[in-house]
Design a protein around this motif. Structure first.
Motif, PDB file in Angstrom:
ATOM      1  N   THR A  65     -26.184 -91.873  66.503  1.00  0.00           N
ATOM      2  CA  THR A  65     -25.004 -90.544  66.377  1.00  0.00           C
ATOM      3  C   THR A  65     -24.619 -90.659  64.967  1.00  0.00           C
ATOM      4  O   THR A  65     -24.492 -89.573  64.055  1.00  0.00           O
ATOM      5  CB  THR A  65     -23.969 -90.407  67.452  1.00  0.00           C
ATOM      6  OG1 THR A  65     -24.777 -90.500  68.807  1.00  0.00           O
ATOM      7  CG2 THR A  65     -23.166 -89.186  67.321  1.00  0.00           C
ATOM      8  N   GLU A  66     -23.993 -91.676  64.510  1.00  0.00           N
ATOM      9  CA  GLU A  66     -23.612 -91.878  63.227  1.00  0.00           C
ATOM     10  C   GLU A  66     -24.662 -91.481  62.005  1.00  0.00           C
ATOM     11  O   GLU A  66     -24.271 -90.860  61.020  1.00  0.00           O
ATOM     12  CB  GLU A  66     -22.962 -93.278  63.038  1.00  0.00           C
ATOM     13  CG  GLU A  66     -21.651 -93.543  63.799  1.00  0.00           C
ATOM     14  CD  GLU A  66     -22.174 -93.892  65.132  1.00  0.00           C
ATOM     15  OE1 GLU A  66     -23.150 -94.405  65.546  1.00  0.00           O
ATOM     16  OE2 GLU A  66     -21.184 -93.849  66.136  1.00  0.00           O
ATOM     17  N   GLU A  67     -25.772 -92.106  62.325  1.00  0.00           N
ATOM     18  CA  GLU A  67     -26.933 -91.736  61.436  1.00  0.00           C
ATOM     19  C   GLU A  67     -27.121 -90.145  61.182  1.00  0.00           C
ATOM     20  O   GLU A  67     -27.482 -89.557  60.161  1.00  0.00           O
ATOM     21  CB  GLU A  67     -27.969 -92.464  61.559  1.00  0.00           C
ATOM     22  CG  GLU A  67     -27.795 -93.977  61.344  1.00  0.00           C
ATOM     23  CD  GLU A  67     -28.971 -94.844  62.099  1.00  0.00           C
ATOM     24  OE1 GLU A  67     -29.555 -95.760  61.233  1.00  0.00           O
ATOM     25  OE2 GLU A  67     -29.515 -94.362  63.074  1.00  0.00           O
ATOM     26  N   ALA A  70     -24.186 -88.353  59.639  1.00  0.00           N
ATOM     27  CA  ALA A  70     -24.347 -88.773  57.920  1.00  0.00           C
ATOM     28  C   ALA A  70     -25.352 -87.637  57.213  1.00  0.00           C
ATOM     29  O   ALA A  70     -24.939 -86.960  56.160  1.00  0.00           O
ATOM     30  CB  ALA A  70     -24.557 -90.211  57.797  1.00  0.00           C
ATOM     31  N   ILE A  71     -26.466 -87.513  58.144  1.00  0.00           N
ATOM     32  CA  ILE A  71     -27.468 -86.585  57.429  1.00  0.00           C
ATOM     33  C   ILE A  71     -27.021 -85.271  57.377  1.00  0.00           C
ATOM     34  O   ILE A  71     -27.027 -84.358  56.525  1.00  0.00           O
ATOM     35  CB  ILE A  71     -28.829 -86.811  58.285  1.00  0.00           C
ATOM     36  CG1 ILE A  71     -29.567 -88.273  58.208  1.00  0.00           C
ATOM     37  CG2 ILE A  71     -29.663 -85.615  57.823  1.00  0.00           C
ATOM     38  CD1 ILE A  71     -30.437 -88.308  58.969  1.00  0.00           C
ATOM     39  N   THR A  72     -26.377 -84.744  58.697  1.00  0.00           N
ATOM     40  CA  THR A  72     -25.671 -83.516  58.817  1.00  0.00           C
ATOM     41  C   THR A  72     -24.779 -83.261  57.571  1.00  0.00           C
ATOM     42  O   THR A  72     -24.595 -82.149  57.036  1.00  0.00           O
ATOM     43  CB  THR A  72     -25.189 -83.156  60.236  1.00  0.00           C
ATOM     44  OG1 THR A  72     -26.262 -83.669  61.070  1.00  0.00           O
ATOM     45  CG2 THR A  72     -24.836 -81.828  60.298  1.00  0.00           C
ATOM     46  N   ARG A  73     -23.941 -84.187  57.333  1.00  0.00           N
ATOM     47  CA  ARG A  73     -22.846 -83.932  56.140  1.00  0.00           C
ATOM     48  C   ARG A  73     -23.457 -84.052  55.136  1.00  0.00           C
ATOM     49  O   ARG A  73     -22.785 -83.955  53.808  1.00  0.00           O
ATOM     50  CB  ARG A  73     -21.502 -84.919  56.537  1.00  0.00           C
ATOM     51  CG  ARG A  73     -21.046 -84.659  57.854  1.00  0.00           C
ATOM     52  CD  ARG A  73     -19.841 -85.909  57.923  1.00  0.00           C
ATOM     53  NE  ARG A  73     -19.257 -85.917  59.162  1.00  0.00           N
ATOM     54  CZ  ARG A  73     -19.265 -86.804  60.065  1.00  0.00           C
ATOM     55  NH1 ARG A  73     -19.646 -87.912  59.865  1.00  0.00           N
ATOM     56  NH2 ARG A  73     -18.383 -86.488  61.603  1.00  0.00           N
TER      57      ARG A  73
END
Length: 75
Positions: A65-67, A70-73
């Motif tokens: 979820t964190e990865e 990070a890609i989304t942001r």
């Protein structure tokens, strides 16, 4: 019911067993070990798995979820 194993390792499944399981020429059977150590013979389920079932587990664990966040942001 007893049957004899041939030199090729083959056995004839007795007619009452074939009839009970619905085994006809060309049927597939499965053998499995039961918890008590006995061997169970069953008529194999020959239905084709769905196209989705064939894909289960082939991609790998994927992103956390964190990865993804990070890609989304754009981090």
């Amino acid at each position: 019911m007893a049957t004899t194993v041939t030199s090729k390792g083959q056995v004839t499944i007795p007619k009452p067993v074939r009839e009970h399981l619905g085994i006809v020429p060309g049927s597939k059977v499965e053998f499995r070990c039961a918890a008590d150590g006995s061997i169970v013979i069953e008529k194999a389920d020959t239905r084709e798995p769905s196209r989705f079932a064939k894909l289960v587990g082939i991609v790998g664990p994927g992103l956390s979820t964190e990865e993804i966040m990070a890609i989304t942001r754009g981090d």
